[in-house]
Design an enzyme around this catalytic site. Structure first.
Site, PDB file in Angstrom:
ATOM      1  N   GLU A 135       0.843  -1.203   0.000  1.00 28.05           N
ATOM      2  CA  GLU A 135       0.000   0.000   0.000  1.00 28.05           C
ATOM      3  C   GLU A 135       0.877   1.251   0.000  1.00 28.05           C
ATOM      4  O   GLU A 135       2.065   1.166   0.351  1.00 28.05           O
ATOM      5  CB  GLU A 135      -0.932  -0.025   1.222  1.00 28.05           C
ATOM      6  CG  GLU A 135      -1.868  -1.233   1.202  1.00 28.05           C
ATOM      7  CD  GLU A 135      -2.885  -1.206   2.330  1.00 28.05           C
ATOM      8  OE1 GLU A 135      -2.774  -0.330   3.211  1.00 28.05           O
ATOM      9  OE2 GLU A 135      -3.779  -2.063   2.316  1.00 28.05           O
ATOM     10  N   PRO A 136       0.309   2.410  -0.376  1.00 29.35           N
ATOM     11  CA  PRO A 136       1.119   3.621  -0.495  1.00 29.35           C
ATOM     12  C   PRO A 136       1.895   3.992   0.763  1.00 29.35           C
ATOM     13  O   PRO A 136       2.986   4.531   0.698  1.00 29.35           O
ATOM     14  CB  PRO A 136       0.086   4.693  -0.843  1.00 29.35           C
ATOM     15  CG  PRO A 136      -1.017   3.954  -1.525  1.00 29.35           C
ATOM     16  CD  PRO A 136      -1.087   2.622  -0.831  1.00 29.35           C
ATOM     17  N   SER A 140       7.087  -3.320   2.896  1.00 27.02           N
ATOM     18  CA  SER A 140       7.215  -4.698   3.366  1.00 27.02           C
ATOM     19  C   SER A 140       6.511  -4.941   4.695  1.00 27.02           C
ATOM     20  O   SER A 140       6.383  -6.090   5.123  1.00 27.02           O
ATOM     21  CB  SER A 140       8.700  -5.052   3.512  1.00 27.02           C
ATOM     22  OG  SER A 140       9.346  -5.040   2.264  1.00 27.02           O
ATOM     23  N   THR A 166       2.282  -6.745  -9.428  1.00 24.33           N
ATOM     24  CA  THR A 166       2.855  -7.372 -10.619  1.00 24.33           C
ATOM     25  C   THR A 166       1.769  -8.067 -11.423  1.00 24.33           C
ATOM     26  O   THR A 166       0.979  -8.842 -10.868  1.00 24.33           O
ATOM     27  CB  THR A 166       3.943  -8.394 -10.217  1.00 24.33           C
ATOM     28  OG1 THR A 166       4.964  -7.715  -9.470  1.00 24.33           O
ATOM     29  CG2 THR A 166       4.563  -9.038 -11.447  1.00 24.33           C
ATOM     30  N   ASP A 258       6.832 -18.049   1.511  1.00 22.45           N
ATOM     31  CA  ASP A 258       7.764 -19.172   1.594  1.00 22.45           C
ATOM     32  C   ASP A 258       7.846 -19.890   0.251  1.00 22.45           C
ATOM     33  O   ASP A 258       8.866 -20.503  -0.076  1.00 22.45           O
ATOM     34  CB  ASP A 258       7.313 -20.163   2.673  1.00 22.45           C
ATOM     35  CG  ASP A 258       7.309 -19.517   4.051  1.00 22.45           C
ATOM     36  OD1 ASP A 258       7.957 -18.467   4.217  1.00 22.45           O
ATOM     37  OD2 ASP A 258       6.651 -20.072   4.959  1.00 22.45           O
ATOM     38  N   ARG A 261       9.448 -16.670  -2.489  1.00 21.92           N
ATOM     39  CA  ARG A 261      10.788 -16.090  -2.324  1.00 21.92           C
ATOM     40  C   ARG A 261      11.874 -16.914  -3.011  1.00 21.92           C
ATOM     41  O   ARG A 261      12.795 -16.331  -3.623  1.00 21.92           O
ATOM     42  CB  ARG A 261      11.078 -15.853  -0.839  1.00 21.92           C
ATOM     43  CG  ARG A 261      10.364 -14.613  -0.338  1.00 21.92           C
ATOM     44  CD  ARG A 261      10.462 -14.379   1.154  1.00 21.92           C
ATOM     45  NE  ARG A 261       9.795 -13.108   1.486  1.00 21.92           N
ATOM     46  CZ  ARG A 261       9.361 -12.783   2.690  1.00 21.92           C
ATOM     47  NH1 ARG A 261       9.531 -13.618   3.699  1.00 21.92           N
ATOM     48  NH2 ARG A 261       8.773 -11.622   2.891  1.00 21.92           N
ATOM     49  N   LEU A 359      33.581  -3.910 -17.527  1.00 26.60           N
ATOM     50  CA  LEU A 359      33.606  -3.695 -18.980  1.00 26.60           C
ATOM     51  C   LEU A 359      33.565  -2.222 -19.362  1.00 26.60           C
ATOM     52  O   LEU A 359      33.689  -1.888 -20.549  1.00 26.60           O
ATOM     53  CB  LEU A 359      32.449  -4.445 -19.640  1.00 26.60           C
ATOM     54  CG  LEU A 359      32.514  -5.970 -19.533  1.00 26.60           C
ATOM     55  CD1 LEU A 359      31.395  -6.608 -20.350  1.00 26.60           C
ATOM     56  CD2 LEU A 359      33.856  -6.514 -19.997  1.00 26.60           C
ATOM     57  N   GLY A 360      33.378  -1.339 -18.398  1.00 20.37           N
ATOM     58  CA  GLY A 360      33.442   0.092 -18.677  1.00 20.37           C
ATOM     59  C   GLY A 360      32.452   0.522 -19.748  1.00 20.37           C
ATOM     60  O   GLY A 360      31.241   0.304 -19.614  1.00 20.37           O
ATOM     61  N   GLU A 384       8.828  -8.811  -2.797  1.00 20.68           N
ATOM     62  CA  GLU A 384       8.693 -10.047  -1.998  1.00 20.68           C
ATOM     63  C   GLU A 384       9.418  -9.935  -0.658  1.00 20.68           C
ATOM     64  O   GLU A 384       9.928 -10.932  -0.133  1.00 20.68           O
ATOM     65  CB  GLU A 384       9.244 -11.248  -2.770  1.00 20.68           C
ATOM     66  CG  GLU A 384       8.462 -11.612  -4.001  1.00 20.68           C
ATOM     67  CD  GLU A 384       7.067 -12.080  -3.657  1.00 20.68           C
ATOM     68  OE1 GLU A 384       6.942 -13.140  -3.003  1.00 20.68           O
ATOM     69  OE2 GLU A 384       6.120 -11.385  -4.017  1.00 20.68           O
TER      70      GLU A 384
END
Length: 407
Positions: A135-136, A140, A166, A258, A261, A359-360, A384
């Site tokens: 929620e806003p 978590s 999602t 459970d 994750r 790798l720049g 999650e």
């Protein structure tokens, strides 16, 4: 004797999914990163047809085909998710399937509810499931949920706002799917009052008000959904409507995580492996080959960095496989699921950042996918349950503290 080998059927499935990742996902990964909110329907339809037969990205639960044989269902799922995310994490998350909503139904629903809500994913056109918990005002901290569910005769009436759902748009609006909504039936009861409810697609009062523009996993839709006097049948609550003055009911609902994750951890590992494979190939083009079996003090800085990255991903993979294996054995995996998620989320963030650094210009350029993988990686350290939340879960379980004693 400890055996780290995958069973033959899991290896076979991994090889098959890898071909999908390499030949169907990689070629369109950049295109649908650039064209956020557009759907790769050829890919989605192909994956839907395949999933109806093989169910490659479902989480938790599920009956064995042969009750006498050891289950590898969840182990195979995390191995497959690693391959799909090696192909492209955003496309993997956009694949039609029960998703987190299905995991919640599997974890907290009755056998009748599982059949009623999940059977649709075995036939017909593509469908999505989603779970609405954040929620806003709270991320978590699921115990701070303020969305309410009030009984009114033969219905529950939901009111509240959920963010970062999602596949929320595809589940709530664009397919014959559903959204599992977490809401409180009694605020005074705290966590014990929080229950999960299934809201069918198109239910009046459920409105998708926004689809997020994101840093990474841009092929996947992430929605804000508002519930305003949204009425659902009484038997769409998952589990018992009774409010017990303990956290047992809430713990049952948290079993959803459970199952999911380890899946998030597997996705993180797939992204990290994609970055590592790319770095190895580019170094070899420049005549730099990683030397294994050489004393660490004789390695170059690049070789040491590369091996540290490999070790971090391998450690995360072993934790993830163990969390999935425990589910397959029907054993609790709350501790192991959080360990895998915390380790993999941090590892993929560090590995992809270091890969870009090694790798720049090649790593930073949009000519290659490495910069995209760095953007895709971070979400695995957030959704999650954040890194910090999962470390709290691990600490509480190891030390034997309650959430009140260690928060």
């Amino acid at each position: 004797m400890i055996d780290f080998e995958l069973p033959p059927q899991v290896k076979q499935a991994r090889d098959m999914v890898h071909m999908v990742a390499e030949n169907m996902m990689r070629p369109i990964a950049r295109e649908y990163d650039e064209r956020e909110h557009e759907k790769p329907w050829d890919f989605l339809n192909a994956m839907w047809e395949a999933s109806k037969a093989t169910n490659p990205v479902s989480f938790g639960g599920g009956a064995k085909k042969d009750p006498g044989a050891p289950s590898v269902r969840n182990l195979q799922t995390v191995v497959s998710i690693e391959e799909l995310s090696w192909g492209d994490a955003g496309l993997y998350l956009s694949i039609p399937n029960p998703g987190l909503g299905g995991a919640a139904v599997a974890a907290a629903g009755t056998p009748e509810q599982r059949e009623r809500f999940l059977a649709r994913f075995r036939s017909g056109p593509p469908k999505w499931g989603a779970m609405a918990i954040t929620e806003p005002h709270c991320g978590s901290d699921t115990a701070a949920i303020t969305t309410t569910a009030v009984r009114d005769g033969d219905h529950w009436v939901l009111n509240g706002t959920k963010i970062f759902v999602t596949s929320g748009k595809m589940a709530a609006q664009e397919s014959d799917g559903f959204v599992v909504v977490w809401a409180t039936v009694d605020k005074s009861a705290g966590r014990a009052g929080i229950k999960a409810f299934v809201v069918e697609r198109g239910t009046p009062g459920m409105t998708v008000v926004k689809v997020e523009d994101k840093m990474g996993i841009r092929a996947s839709d992430t929605a804000m959904i508002v519930f305003e006097n949204c009425r659902i049948p009484l038997d769409n609550i998952l589990g018992s409507p009774e409010v017990q003055r303990s956290t047992e009911g809430f713990k049952g609902a948290m079993a959803t995580f459970d199952a999911t994750r380890p899946a998030v951890a597997a996705s993180a590992i797939g992204i990290g492996r994609a970055a590592l494979d790319f770095v190895r190939a580019e170094l070899e083009k420049q005549g730099i080959k990683i030397r294994y079996g050489v004393s660490r003090n004789k390695l170059t800085a690049i070789e040491r960095d590369f091996m540290d990255m490999e070790a971090a991903l391998q450690a995360a993979r072993l934790l993830t496989w163990r969390a999935a294996w425990l589910m397959d054995q029907g054993r609790h995996n709350n501790l192991e699921a959080s360990m895998a998620k915390a380790k993999a989320g941090l590892a993929v963030t560090q590995v992809t950042q270091k890969a870009v650094e090694l790798l720049g210009p090649l790593g930073y350029s949009r000519k290659y996918l490495l910069e995209k993988w760095m953007r895709d990686a971070k979400i695995n350290d957030i959704f999650e349950g954040t890194q910090q939340i999962n470390l709290l879960v691990v600490a509480r379980r190891i030390l034997g503290y309650s959430s009140k004693e260690l928060n």
